[in-house]
Design an enzyme around this catalytic site. Structure first.
Site, short mmCIF file in Angstrom:
data_model
loop_
_atom_site.label_atom_id
_atom_site.label_comp_id
_atom_site.label_asym_id
_atom_site.label_seq_id
_atom_site.Cartn_x
_atom_site.Cartn_y
_atom_site.Cartn_z
N LEU A 108 0.85 -1.15 0.01
CA LEU A 108 -0.13 0.12 -0.03
C LEU A 108 0.91 1.24 -0.12
O LEU A 108 1.83 1.27 0.42
CB LEU A 108 -1.06 -0.02 1.25
CG LEU A 108 -1.88 -1.13 1.28
CD1 LEU A 108 -3.08 -0.79 2.42
CD2 LEU A 108 -2.24 -1.53 0.04
N GLY A 153 1.02 -5.43 1.10
CA GLY A 153 -0.02 -5.13 -0.08
C GLY A 153 0.44 -5.87 -1.19
O GLY A 153 -0.21 -6.31 -2.00
N ASN A 177 4.16 -7.87 6.43
CA ASN A 177 5.02 -7.16 7.36
C ASN A 177 4.47 -6.16 8.10
O ASN A 177 4.76 -5.44 9.06
CB ASN A 177 6.39 -6.82 6.92
CG ASN A 177 6.18 -5.65 6.01
OD1 ASN A 177 5.09 -5.73 5.02
ND2 ASN A 177 6.89 -4.82 5.85
N GLU A 178 2.79 -6.20 8.06
CA GLU A 178 2.16 -5.22 8.98
C GLU A 178 2.60 -4.80 10.31
O GLU A 178 2.72 -3.69 10.83
CB GLU A 178 0.80 -5.37 8.61
CG GLU A 178 0.24 -4.84 7.33
CD GLU A 178 0.28 -6.15 6.27
OE1 GLU A 178 0.90 -7.02 6.52
OE2 GLU A 178 0.03 -6.04 5.17
C1 LIG Z 1 -5.54 -1.58 9.23
C2 LIG Z 1 -4.44 -1.25 8.67
C3 LIG Z 1 -3.98 -2.29 7.52
C4 LIG Z 1 -3.12 -1.49 6.27
C5 LIG Z 1 -2.58 -2.65 5.76
C6 LIG Z 1 -1.23 -2.06 5.07
C7 LIG Z 1 -0.45 -2.97 4.16
C8 LIG Z 1 0.64 -2.31 3.36
O1 LIG Z 1 0.99 -2.68 2.40
S1 LIG Z 1 1.39 -0.98 4.27
C9 LIG Z 1 2.93 -0.90 3.30
C10 LIG Z 1 4.05 -1.73 3.70
N1 LIG Z 1 5.25 -1.61 2.95
C11 LIG Z 1 6.43 -1.77 3.29
O2 LIG Z 1 6.58 -1.90 4.52
C12 LIG Z 1 7.59 -1.57 2.51
C13 LIG Z 1 8.36 -0.50 2.51
N2 LIG Z 1 9.18 -0.44 1.71
C14 LIG Z 1 10.34 -0.96 1.77
O3 LIG Z 1 10.50 -1.72 2.34
C15 LIG Z 1 11.48 -0.52 0.50
O4 LIG Z 1 11.20 0.46 -0.09
C16 LIG Z 1 11.40 -1.48 -0.71
C17 LIG Z 1 12.28 -3.05 0.01
C18 LIG Z 1 10.22 -1.73 -1.25
C19 LIG Z 1 12.50 -0.99 -1.89
O5 LIG Z 1 13.46 -0.48 -1.25
P1 LIG Z 1 14.44 0.22 -2.18
O6 LIG Z 1 15.73 0.56 -1.27
O7 LIG Z 1 14.94 -0.19 -3.39
O8 LIG Z 1 13.83 1.78 -2.24
P2 LIG Z 1 13.61 2.81 -1.13
O9 LIG Z 1 14.80 3.71 -1.02
O10 LIG Z 1 13.15 2.16 0.39
O11 LIG Z 1 12.31 3.71 -1.46
C20 LIG Z 1 12.48 4.53 -2.86
C21 LIG Z 1 11.12 5.51 -2.44
O12 LIG Z 1 9.94 4.97 -2.46
C22 LIG Z 1 9.34 5.10 -1.02
N3 LIG Z 1 8.36 4.08 -0.62
C23 LIG Z 1 8.97 2.77 -0.33
N4 LIG Z 1 7.96 2.05 -0.07
C24 LIG Z 1 6.81 2.81 -0.18
C25 LIG Z 1 5.24 2.65 0.39
N5 LIG Z 1 5.03 1.48 0.51
N6 LIG Z 1 4.54 3.66 0.31
C26 LIG Z 1 4.97 4.78 -0.24
N7 LIG Z 1 6.25 5.30 -0.55
C27 LIG Z 1 7.32 4.27 -0.45
C28 LIG Z 1 10.60 5.35 -0.10
O13 LIG Z 1 9.94 6.07 0.85
C29 LIG Z 1 11.35 6.13 -0.99
O14 LIG Z 1 10.97 7.63 -1.20
P3 LIG Z 1 11.89 8.86 -1.39
O15 LIG Z 1 12.71 8.42 -2.64
O16 LIG Z 1 10.97 9.97 -1.33
O17 LIG Z 1 12.77 8.80 -0.02
#
Ligand SMILES: CCCC/C=C/CC(=O)SCCNC(=O)CCNC(=O)[C@H](O)C(C)(C)COP(=O)(O)OP(=O)(O)OC[C@H]1O[C@@H](n2cnc3c(N)ncnc32)[C@H](O)[C@@H]1OP(=O)(O)O
Length: 302
Positions: A108, A153, A177-178
């Site tokens: 998400l 997600g 991993n929520e």
């Molecule tokens: C009742 C509530 C239930 C809600 C359910 C939620 C389910 C979900 O899906 S919550 C989202 C969980 N996602 C994560 O934990 C993943 C987070 N991201 C990562 O671990 C890493 O970004 C990655 C392994 C996917 C990629 O790593 P990489 O080193 O290639 O890139 P990064 O430098 O980390 O990220 C680049 C850029 O993208 C932004 N970003 C990363 N993930 C998200 C995201 N899920 N949403 C929005 N933005 C994200 C990150 O902040 C970086 O942004 P900047 O370039 O501005 O620093």
């Protein structure tokens, strides 16, 4: 189907993504007042759809850089394109994959659930539900070609598929991993995981927010096959070729029989689930956790 046709989306629909879904049911390619979106491919800005060389198969590629986070726009485009494939009876199977190097989907979009207002959270959650329901109950054969990291997600989306092929690269991980973000996977995320890897493994994986490297993901049954990175898509296509040998009507009824009870769990209380999500995500403590998590992600580079 005209795979190279100019696709026109009504201007109002671009401004209000959900209007596009309504329009799609009515025939959203009407040209009146529209803007041109794509000239080369079926699909849209963030979701490319190309026919594969095998008849009846399409490849749906997510292109929402940098990390294919599931923004409202991506979710909307995904559902529209899936609906178009389902309505076009020439397609029987779809491979879902990513255009972002090393990332299938980051799950998400945290900017959609952090620092917004309750109306936005409700609209966004409805879109997440819709994505899950459409994929989970799709009559098409869906194979996920997981060519990168696949948390939360992103993992949920892959779990809606009928088969998962993952790149055998220890840098990548998959899981729900929520809890690591201080949030709780909703019951239908949990049900989807339980249906895939069983109750005990899910209990452990969900509480600990486990992100499994490929070998462990295969062992626990979260993915079905590991292949070298450059063979993920071709393997997904050959898996689909095997599934295509089964008569559609029998396979579809069987899939529905297996999945409908789980989907009904959400269908029966969609509005309640939205209310629960909005009140949970709006809590100060949850917003603080999410902000800290986002800040950590952003600091990683600095
Ligand atoms: C009742 C509530 C239930 C809600 C359910 C939620 C389910 C979900 O899906 S919550 C989202 C969980 N996602 C994560 O934990 C993943 C987070 N991201 C990562 O671990 C890493 O970004 C990655 C392994 C996917 C990629 O790593 P990489 O080193 O290639 O890139 P990064 O430098 O980390 O990220 C680049 C850029 O993208 C932004 N970003 C990363 N993930 C998200 C995201 N899920 N949403 C929005 N933005 C994200 C990150 O902040 C970086 O942004 P900047 O370039 O501005 O620093």
């Amino acid at each position: 189907m005209a795979l190279t046709a100019v696709v026109r989306i009504p201007t109002r629909a671009l401004l209000r993504p959900w209007a596009r879904l309504r329009d799609s049911a009515l025939g959203w390619m009407e040209p009146v007042g529209g803007v041109e979106v794509s000239t080369q491919r079926f699909g849209s800005q963030r979701v490319l759809v190309e026919p594969a060389s095998a008849a009846g198969v399409a490849v749906m590629t997510f292109k929402n850089p940098p990390v294919n986070s599931l923004s409202l726009e991506l979710l909307t485009e995904l559902v529209i394109n899936l609906e178009k494939l389902e309505n076009d009876k020439t397609f029987r199977g779809v491979v879902l994959t990513s255009d972002c190097p090393g990332i299938f989907s980051a799950g998400l979009d945290l900017t959609e659930i952090c620092g917004r207002n309750p109306a936005h959270y409700a609209e966004y959650w409805k879109a997440v539900q819709e994505m899950w329901l459409r994929l989970y109950l799709s009559n098409l054969m869906l194979v996920a070609a997981i060519n990168g990291a696949c948390p939360a997600g992103g993992c949920l989306m892959s779990l809606t598929c009928d088969y998962r092929v993952m790149a055998d690269n220890p840098k990548y991980a998959i899981g729900l991993n929520e809890t690591l973000l201080g949030i709780v996977a909703p019951f239908w995320f949990k049900d989807t995981l339980v249906n895939t890897i069983g109750h005990r493994a899910s209990e452990r994986a969900l509480q600990l927010g486990l992100l499994f490297p490929p070998t462990e993901a295969l062992q626990v049954g979260m993915v079905d096959r590991l292949v070298p990175e450059d063979q993920v898509q071709s393997t997904a296509l050959s898996v689909l070729a095997q599934w295509m040998a089964i008569p559609d009507h029998a396979r579809q009824l069987t899939k529905n029989m297996m999945r409908k009870p789980t989907a009904d769990g959400l269908l029966k209380k969609r509005d309640e689930d939205i209310q629960n999500f909005v009140s949970f995500i709006s809590r100060d403590s949850i917003q603080k956790s999410l902000q800290m998590y986002l800040a950590k992600l952003r600091q990683k580079k600095g």
